[in-house]
Enzyme design. Structure first.
Site, PDB file in Angstrom:
ATOM      1  N   ARG A   1     -13.287 -23.701  21.843  1.00 43.29           N
ATOM      2  CA  ARG A   1     -12.733 -25.189  22.106  1.00 43.29           C
ATOM      3  C   ARG A   1     -11.781 -24.931  23.451  1.00 43.29           C
ATOM      4  O   ARG A   1     -10.883 -24.409  23.433  1.00 43.29           O
ATOM      5  CB  ARG A   1     -11.888 -25.713  21.004  1.00 43.29           C
ATOM      6  CG  ARG A   1     -11.054 -26.889  21.523  1.00 43.29           C
ATOM      7  CD  ARG A   1     -10.241 -27.405  19.955  1.00 43.29           C
ATOM      8  NE  ARG A   1      -9.492 -28.583  20.354  1.00 43.29           N
ATOM      9  CZ  ARG A   1      -8.403 -28.778  20.513  1.00 43.29           C
ATOM     10  NH1 ARG A   1      -7.648 -27.746  20.411  1.00 43.29           N
ATOM     11  NH2 ARG A   1      -7.907 -29.765  20.989  1.00 43.29           N
TER      12      ARG A   1
ATOM     13  N   HIS B   1      -6.341 -32.634  27.929  1.00 45.18           N
ATOM     14  CA  HIS B   1      -5.462 -31.674  27.299  1.00 45.18           C
ATOM     15  C   HIS B   1      -4.042 -31.796  28.204  1.00 45.18           C
ATOM     16  O   HIS B   1      -3.906 -30.685  28.749  1.00 45.18           O
ATOM     17  CB  HIS B   1      -5.743 -30.312  26.929  1.00 45.18           C
ATOM     18  CG  HIS B   1      -4.967 -29.599  25.902  1.00 45.18           C
ATOM     19  ND1 HIS B   1      -5.556 -28.999  24.907  1.00 45.18           N
ATOM     20  CD2 HIS B   1      -3.869 -29.209  26.139  1.00 45.18           C
ATOM     21  CE1 HIS B   1      -4.791 -28.307  24.127  1.00 45.18           C
ATOM     22  NE2 HIS B   1      -3.606 -28.456  24.853  1.00 45.18           N
TER      23      HIS B   1
ATOM     24  N   GLU C   1      -3.816 -34.502  21.278  1.00 48.97           N
ATOM     25  CA  GLU C   1      -2.607 -34.552  20.770  1.00 48.97           C
ATOM     26  C   GLU C   1      -1.967 -35.708  21.596  1.00 48.97           C
ATOM     27  O   GLU C   1      -0.969 -35.471  22.626  1.00 48.97           O
ATOM     28  CB  GLU C   1      -1.695 -33.120  20.805  1.00 48.97           C
ATOM     29  CG  GLU C   1      -1.963 -32.129  20.043  1.00 48.97           C
ATOM     30  CD  GLU C   1      -1.274 -31.004  20.011  1.00 48.97           C
ATOM     31  OE1 GLU C   1      -0.283 -30.998  20.760  1.00 48.97           O
ATOM     32  OE2 GLU C   1      -1.387 -29.989  19.187  1.00 48.97           O
TER      33      GLU C   1
ATOM     34  N   ASN D   1      -4.471 -30.737  14.423  1.00 49.42           N
ATOM     35  CA  ASN D   1      -3.696 -29.392  14.711  1.00 49.42           C
ATOM     36  C   ASN D   1      -2.574 -29.393  13.847  1.00 49.42           C
ATOM     37  O   ASN D   1      -1.683 -30.440  13.775  1.00 49.42           O
ATOM     38  CB  ASN D   1      -3.271 -29.759  16.263  1.00 49.42           C
ATOM     39  CG  ASN D   1      -4.348 -29.496  17.330  1.00 49.42           C
ATOM     40  OD1 ASN D   1      -5.434 -29.200  16.738  1.00 49.42           O
ATOM     41  ND2 ASN D   1      -4.203 -29.868  18.513  1.00 49.42           N
TER      42      ASN D   1
ATOM     43  N   TYR E   1       0.885 -26.822  12.552  1.00 51.12           N
ATOM     44  CA  TYR E   1       1.831 -25.665  12.953  1.00 51.12           C
ATOM     45  C   TYR E   1       2.829 -25.423  11.841  1.00 51.12           C
ATOM     46  O   TYR E   1       3.170 -24.451  11.448  1.00 51.12           O
ATOM     47  CB  TYR E   1       2.375 -25.674  14.252  1.00 51.12           C
ATOM     48  CG  TYR E   1       1.250 -25.423  15.335  1.00 51.12           C
ATOM     49  CD1 TYR E   1       0.983 -24.284  15.699  1.00 51.12           C
ATOM     50  CD2 TYR E   1       0.707 -26.564  15.882  1.00 51.12           C
ATOM     51  CE1 TYR E   1       0.085 -24.061  16.849  1.00 51.12           C
ATOM     52  CE2 TYR E   1      -0.267 -26.447  16.924  1.00 51.12           C
ATOM     53  CZ  TYR E   1      -0.634 -25.034  17.474  1.00 51.12           C
ATOM     54  OH  TYR E   1      -1.427 -24.858  18.345  1.00 51.12           O
TER      55      TYR E   1
HETATM   56  O1  IFM Z   1       0.110 -24.673  23.148  1.00 51.35           O
HETATM   57  C1  IFM Z   1       0.146 -25.856  22.548  1.00 51.35           C
HETATM   58  C2  IFM Z   1      -1.303 -26.617  22.958  1.00 51.35           C
HETATM   59  O2  IFM Z   1      -1.279 -26.832  24.033  1.00 51.35           O
HETATM   60  C3  IFM Z   1      -1.230 -27.971  22.246  1.00 51.35           C
HETATM   61  N1  IFM Z   1      -0.923 -27.745  20.868  1.00 51.35           N
HETATM   62  C4  IFM Z   1       0.423 -26.870  20.438  1.00 51.35           C
HETATM   63  C5  IFM Z   1       0.075 -25.827  21.250  1.00 51.35           C
HETATM   64  C6  IFM Z   1       1.481 -24.699  20.709  1.00 51.35           C
HETATM   65  O3  IFM Z   1       2.705 -25.379  21.203  1.00 51.35           O
END
Ligand code: IFM
Length: 482
Positions: free
Chosen positions: A83, A127, A172, A301, A303
């Site tokens: 990706r 992005h 995002e 996404n 985290y």
């Molecule tokens: O590095 C970023 C990415 O560009 C977009 N999502 C979160 C990642 C970590 O912060």
């Protein structure tokens, strides 16, 4: 050291897609080559004080000049999909109009090399690196930017065609709108809450128009997706004020995207929450129909998680805030002035983000319940740590292995409970330019020496390779010996 909290050995289906992800400005470099024009991130990173240590993406990890080597690394890892994102200002330097063939050729060559290596190209069109010319005309606060995006999407679709496995319009959009135009800790660094709301709508519109342009160019059955960073936020207590704080965060973080994109309407509450800031007159008749186009997959996404209570968010000074983003004098959380993010219990990554795989299970289950027929993929998941190459020439990133191990088990758990997850893309393939944190935070499974550009597989990359090879989550302690 961070230890795992979940068992090893979970098997994945044989058709599960294993990949890794990057983004153009974070890796490419070659900022001034072959006709590429500046994006908002060039301007922002060259503005003193905006990025840690004054780092920029001018050179990044020089991927632009190292595609053969980088694709060979992907092949060595056994990646089944890659990706990556296209830099809009490489392809259309002025944002619209004249096409820069050299820019298109770069991505066309990358796609060919991926396919030759047996790796499926997954293309993200946006992005975060908006051409600066478009920002000069108002950027995402302007409706015209959504139409410019559709033009750009059509150009890229025509050039790359059916060689692309999956198209993703935006990555995002929450970050583009609220970090870019709200708190201003991302490019273009605007701090106007009303502008952030206009940006939300024009990003949503860009998705719809872009998806239509791709399908118009390549056929109605062309697979199109969008990737969201949905926030998993919990109320600090069942007290109504805390529950309302969480509701406001959910609305501005998640519902302003899920609603129009997947249900054809903005959540009614957002209009009341933000009434003092905007009348939302930028939403025109017919827009929701344009936005609400079918998507073939939703990219997720994930985290970490957040916890909020009713309170007063502190005025930030640019240091990491408890919401996981850099703090600012202006809140990113438009319409949620009384939602105070609380520090989360550890363990934490180098970003200060808490590690909570259960949040991913919860998110996937919730999405599945709400959209039972919509396939999902984890389009980003990973962790930043301060990795170093040790005397044995290796990078023993046991904390990252533990993070990936537990989150992959979480994905498997959600799948066992019926969630249709089609693939997983570790963020990131390489250490890279981590936006406002520059090169300080390392997310890669492949270490990059920024002085020499030497790439070194971290233990996590070797462990991930073993996972792809076997289809079964390996024991974390095996990583150092693989
Ligand atoms: O590095 C970023 C990415 O560009 C977009 N999502 C979160 C990642 C970590 O912060």
């Amino acid at each position: 050291m961070i230890s795992t909290t979940r068992p090893s050995g979970r098997p994945f289906p044989s058709d599960f897609l294993w990949g890794s992800a990057t983004a153009s400005y974070q890796i490419e470099g070659a900022a001034h080559e072959d006709g590429r024009a500046p994006s908002i991130w060039d301007t922002f990173s060259h503005t003193p004080g905006k990025v840690l240590n004054g780092d920029t993406g001018d050179v990044a990890i020089d991927h632009y000049h190292r595609v053969p080597q980088d694709v060979a690394i992907m092949q060595d890892l056994g990646l089944q999909a890659y990706r990556f994102s296209v830099a809009w200002s490489r392809v259309l330097p002025a944002g619209t109009g004249a096409v820069n063939q050299a820019g298109l050729d770069f991505y066309s060559d990358l796609v060919d090399r991926l396919i030759a290596a047996g790796i499926k190209p997954v293309v993200t069109l946006y992005h975060w690196d908006l051409p600066q010319t478009l920002e000069d005309a108002g950027g995402w606060t302007e409706r015209a930017t959504a139409y410019a995006f559709a033009e750009y999407a059509r150009v890229v679709a025509r050039a790359l065609g059916d060689r692309v496995h999956l198209w993703t319009t935006l990555n995002e959009p929450w970050c583009s709108a609220f970090l870019g135009y709200g708190s201003g800790v991302h490019a273009p660094g605007v701090t106007e809450p009303g502008a952030a709301l206009a940006a939300v709508h024009h990003l949503n519109l860009a998705h719809g128009l872009g998806a239509a342009a791709i399908r118009d160019e390549l056929g109605a059955d062309t697979p199109v997706s969008i990737t969201l960073n949905l926030h998993v936020t919990r109320a600090a207590s069942p007290a109504p004020a805390d529950v309302e704080a969480k509701r406001r965060i959910d609305t501005i973080a998640n519902e302003v995207f899920l609603g129009p994109l997947l249900e054809g309407a903005y959540p009614q509450q957002v209009f009341a929450d933000t009434a003092a800031i905007s009348d939302w007159s930028f939403v025109q008749d017919g827009d929701l129909e344009l936005i609400h186009v079918p998507v073939d997959l939703l990219g997720v996404n994930y985290y970490s998680t957040g916890r909020v209570q009713h309170g007063t968010p502190p005025v930030g000074d640019g240091t990491p805030g408890p919401d996981g983003h850099r703090s600012s004098a202006v809140s990113a959380w438009v319409g949620a002035d009384h939602a105070e993010f609380l520090p989360q219990p550890g363990p934490h990554t180098a970003m200060g983000w808490n590690i909570e795989p259960q949040g991913l299970v919860d998110l996937l289950l919730e999405l599945h319940e709400r959209y039972p027929t919509l396939p999902l993929a984890i389009t980003e998941n990973g962790a930043a740590f301060y990795d170093t190459v040790t005397d044995d020439g290796r990078v023993h990133d046991a904390d990252r292995v533990a993070y990936l191990h537990d989150h992959l088990d979480a994905v498997g758990e959600a799948m066992d409970k019926g969630v249709d997850v089609r693939g997983y893309f570790v963020w990131s393939l390489f250490d890279n330019f981590e936006w406002a944190y520059g090169y300080d935070r390392r997310f890669g499974v492949v270490h990059v020496d920024y002085d020499t550009q030497v790439r070194t597989l971290k233990d996590s990359a070797r462990w991930y390779r073993e996972l792809i090879r076997t289809g079964v989550i390996p024991a974390p302690e095996s990583a150092a010996t693989l």
